[in-house]
Scaffold this motif. Sequence first.
Motif, PDB file in Angstrom:
ATOM      1  N   THR A 119       0.847  -1.194   0.000  1.00 53.03           N
ATOM      2  CA  THR A 119       0.000   0.000   0.000  1.00 53.03           C
ATOM      3  C   THR A 119       0.878   1.238   0.000  1.00 53.03           C
ATOM      4  OG1 THR A 119      -1.623  -1.228   1.287  1.00 53.03           O
ATOM      5  CG2 THR A 119      -1.864   1.171   1.253  1.00 53.03           C
ATOM      6  N   GLU A 120       0.876   1.929  -1.105  1.00 53.53           N
ATOM      7  CA  GLU A 120       1.707   3.135  -1.206  1.00 53.53           C
ATOM      8  C   GLU A 120       0.877   4.372  -0.853  1.00 53.53           C
ATOM      9  OE1 GLU A 120       3.786   3.545  -4.873  1.00 53.53           O
ATOM     10  OE2 GLU A 120       4.628   5.502  -4.306  1.00 53.53           O
ATOM     11  N   VAL A 121       1.422   5.199   0.003  1.00 52.72           N
ATOM     12  CA  VAL A 121       0.749   6.467   0.307  1.00 52.72           C
ATOM     13  C   VAL A 121       1.072   7.447  -0.813  1.00 52.72           C
ATOM     14  CG1 VAL A 121       0.628   8.407   1.916  1.00 52.72           C
ATOM     15  CG2 VAL A 121       0.819   6.066   2.789  1.00 52.72           C
ATOM     16  N   THR A 122       0.049   7.999  -1.412  1.00 50.68           N
ATOM     17  CA  THR A 122       0.259   8.921  -2.527  1.00 50.68           C
ATOM     18  C   THR A 122       0.073  10.379  -2.094  1.00 50.68           C
ATOM     19  OG1 THR A 122      -2.049   8.566  -3.115  1.00 50.68           O
ATOM     20  CG2 THR A 122      -0.403   7.274  -4.322  1.00 50.68           C
ATOM     21  N   ALA A 123      -0.784  10.594  -1.098  1.00 50.07           N
ATOM     22  CA  ALA A 123      -1.044  11.969  -0.666  1.00 50.07           C
ATOM     23  C   ALA A 123      -1.466  11.973   0.794  1.00 50.07           C
ATOM     24  CB  ALA A 123      -2.150  12.584  -1.530  1.00 50.07           C
ATOM     25  N   ASP A 129     -10.360  21.829   9.661  1.00 52.38           N
ATOM     26  CA  ASP A 129     -11.607  21.877  10.432  1.00 52.38           C
ATOM     27  C   ASP A 129     -11.678  20.709  11.408  1.00 52.38           C
ATOM     28  OD1 ASP A 129     -12.369  24.134   9.100  1.00 52.38           O
ATOM     29  OD2 ASP A 129     -13.298  22.989   7.453  1.00 52.38           O
ATOM     30  N   ALA A 130     -11.302  19.532  10.895  1.00 54.30           N
ATOM     31  CA  ALA A 130     -11.398  18.345  11.753  1.00 54.30           C
ATOM     32  C   ALA A 130     -10.135  18.140  12.589  1.00 54.30           C
ATOM     33  CB  ALA A 130     -11.662  17.113  10.894  1.00 54.30           C
ATOM     34  N   GLY A 131      -9.054  18.838  12.250  1.00 51.34           N
ATOM     35  CA  GLY A 131      -7.799  18.698  12.999  1.00 51.34           C
ATOM     36  C   GLY A 131      -7.189  17.329  12.843  1.00 51.34           C
ATOM     37  N   ARG A 132      -7.203  16.800  11.623  1.00 52.10           N
ATOM     38  CA  ARG A 132      -6.642  15.466  11.435  1.00 52.10           C
ATOM     39  C   ARG A 132      -6.097  15.319  10.016  1.00 52.10           C
ATOM     40  NH1 ARG A 132     -12.496  12.435  11.463  1.00 52.10           N
ATOM     41  NH2 ARG A 132     -12.890  12.550   9.238  1.00 52.10           N
ATOM     42  N   TRP A 133      -5.326  14.254   9.818  1.00 45.95           N
ATOM     43  CA  TRP A 133      -4.734  13.984   8.519  1.00 45.95           C
ATOM     44  C   TRP A 133      -5.628  13.038   7.715  1.00 45.95           C
ATOM     45  CZ3 TRP A 133      -0.719  16.334   6.214  1.00 45.95           C
ATOM     46  CH2 TRP A 133       0.080  17.158   7.026  1.00 45.95           C
ATOM     47  N   GLU A 134      -5.774  13.359   6.433  1.00 46.82           N
ATOM     48  CA  GLU A 134      -6.499  12.479   5.499  1.00 46.82           C
ATOM     49  C   GLU A 134      -5.433  11.900   4.567  1.00 46.82           C
ATOM     50  OE1 GLU A 134      -9.742  11.921   5.522  1.00 46.82           O
ATOM     51  OE2 GLU A 134     -10.387  13.471   6.930  1.00 46.82           O
ATOM     52  N   ASP A 139      -4.398   2.446  -3.873  1.00 47.03           N
ATOM     53  CA  ASP A 139      -5.568   1.634  -4.246  1.00 47.03           C
ATOM     54  C   ASP A 139      -6.854   2.469  -4.199  1.00 47.03           C
ATOM     55  OD1 ASP A 139      -5.905   2.010  -1.560  1.00 47.03           O
ATOM     56  OD2 ASP A 139      -5.935  -0.118  -1.018  1.00 47.03           O
ATOM     57  N   GLY A 140      -6.699   3.780  -4.053  1.00 47.46           N
ATOM     58  CA  GLY A 140      -7.869   4.657  -4.076  1.00 47.46           C
ATOM     59  C   GLY A 140      -8.531   4.819  -2.716  1.00 47.46           C
ATOM     60  N   SER A 141      -7.968   4.205  -1.655  1.00 47.26           N
ATOM     61  CA  SER A 141      -8.586   4.342  -0.326  1.00 47.26           C
ATOM     62  C   SER A 141      -8.108   5.609   0.365  1.00 47.26           C
ATOM     63  CB  SER A 141      -8.205   3.180   0.585  1.00 47.26           C
ATOM     64  OG  SER A 141      -8.451   1.984  -0.022  1.00 47.26           O
TER      65      SER A 141
END
Length: 566
Positions: A119-123, A129-134, A139-141
């Motif tokens: 699983t490669e992190v792309t972004a 607003d939520a104070g968190r990382w997305e 794989d599009g998740s």
Amino acid sequence: MSVNNSHTDAGTAEEPDYDAVIIGAGFSGLYQLHRLRDELGLSVRILEKADDVGGTWYWNRYPGARCDSESHIYCYSFNDDLLEEWEWSERYPEQPEVLEYLRFAADRLDLRRDIEFGTEVTAAAFDEDAGRWEIDTDDGSRVSSQFLVTAVGCLSEPYVPDFEGIDSFEGESYHTGRWPHEPVSFEGKRVAVIGTGATGIQIIPEIVETDVEGLTVFQRTPNYAVPARNRPLGDEDWTEIQANYDEILAEAHDSGFGFPFRVRRETAADLSMEEVEEYLEPRWKEGGFRFLVAFEDLTVNPDTNEKVSQFLRGKIREAIDDPEVAEKPVPTDHYYATKRPPLHTDYYDTYNKDHVSLVDVTETPVERITPEGIRTTDASHDFDTIVYATGFDAMTGTLLQIDIQGTDGLTLEEKWADGPQTYLGLSAHGFPNMFTITGPQSPSVLSNMPVSIEHHVKWVSDAIEYLVDNDIRLIEPTKEAEVAWTAHNREVAGGTLYTTVDSWYMNENIPGKPTVFTPYPGGVDAYHDIILEVAEKDYEGFELTESLGDLGRTGTRPNLSVMESD
Ligand code: FAD
Ligand code: NAP
């Protein structure tokens, strides 16, 4: 702190999927998972693009890949069971053994259940607003987490020069940092190796030992390599190591380079060349990185360094029979250890073999790769196999492959366009709740890395624990702290010889990268004192935000005395 570890259920508006997401399952990521999950009780997920643990030791499977750090100190020190159960077989472990060790550690600590392989992190984007990382993956998740720890490695993104015609080559080509899992045969082949860094110097003597028809080495900058003097470790060695392990590890963790080697003399400035030779000879016979600590002022005093460099030049000339050939691998354009100094086993002897030749590409540069091989300005060389031992987009390259976006839409790539700016090599202004293990502007590659990794992982874990205990939602370095740390780095680097040569430490190996010294050269021990003092002073230089309603409220005011006292 909330605990919600379901990856399939998307996090709610209030709760992220995980307390922490870690990118990478090498030495750094594995230990970080253990600390956050098993000691703090957080919900943690590692995202790893490989299909197993190991990082560097998963990817670099080239023949001859071996550690330059001595095995008994190239390991975790935080767990007595791991230390007692694992016995290394040689003074320097080979790649399969280090990989096996990391698999063993992952299994002993039951880490695999919280690692998502392949699983490669792309972004990664910080949702203000939520104070968190997305965090987005290939794989599009998308997963969310309160904290993001990047453990992506300093030497993880392979670099292949943009040679004209590179895709036209009709033979096999390999980069050492993406070596296939299946064995590669050199039997009866004409092989080229481009690059004579630490990797080239390891793979070249191995290829020569096969039934290769001919080997041609393309060298741009010669390197000063000191003999490794590898040997098997027996019961006696282990009895001695185990009897003194605590002191050995304590010494490594409180030293300038993360090695338990005492600096032997302050300087060579007051010694004649004959005295230097007499003093260095036994250190050279001993081999390994112990040679680096022969003189304390090696990397700051040109006089000392020139004497050591001269000694090593003499050793290279002695090792090669043909005096004309012998001049080619002798470095004359830089001081010893200002480029990462490799260790070698029979490297120079390679050039005494009839089927090996050395092309100096500063004299006859590579013009292009052709379907048959490599064309330099004076000749066409035909090959069946080309090995690219051309290094990595080091220090920042892997991190910047990920589209990381902080507050106000600022990306890390934009922020670091003129070179990395960090606070302590661990964090960056505009990127709250993000920590980087062995990031740029930390000692990282100027050390025995497991030591620096452990210092960072422990510091990050303690910081997160502090935030949890004090109900603090966000941590972010102030701009002032970051500016001061960046200036401090440049000042310390400016006082060394490292900045006198083009090297990957200086970002110079990648066209277009800004020229700036990237690791922190002030020493592991001094650096460790600084980061501990920051923590003791309630995270001086960081803004701590208690609730999202308080965004921008300063919990601690920056006071940069820690750096000024340096
Ligand atoms: P890595 O081992 O590089 O692991 C990073 C992980 O992150 C990798 O598994 C990678 O796949 C993953 N990753 C990266 N980007 C993403 C993404 N976007 N999404 C998902 N996963 C991602 N150091 C020493 O101290 N002594 C030595 O002798 C020594 N020998 C070395 C030999 C070689 C050939 C090389 C290349 C390096 C060597 N090093 C050595 C440095 C070595 O990198 C460190 O010692 C250590 O292994 C780094 O561990 P790490 O976990 O920080 O990074
Ligand atoms: P490297 O040190 O960056 O060496 C790359 C080599 O390729 C250099 O000789 C470089 O020449 C040459 N090169 C690059 N571009 C070229 C071009 N366009 N034309 C011709 N030559 C070119 O990479 P590495 O050897 O893979 O080592 C990287 C780091 O990984 C090491 O410094 C070390 O930290 C780590 N490592 C450690 C070990 C170990 O500990 N056992 C082993 C391997 C790697 P220039 O020098 O002129 O740029």
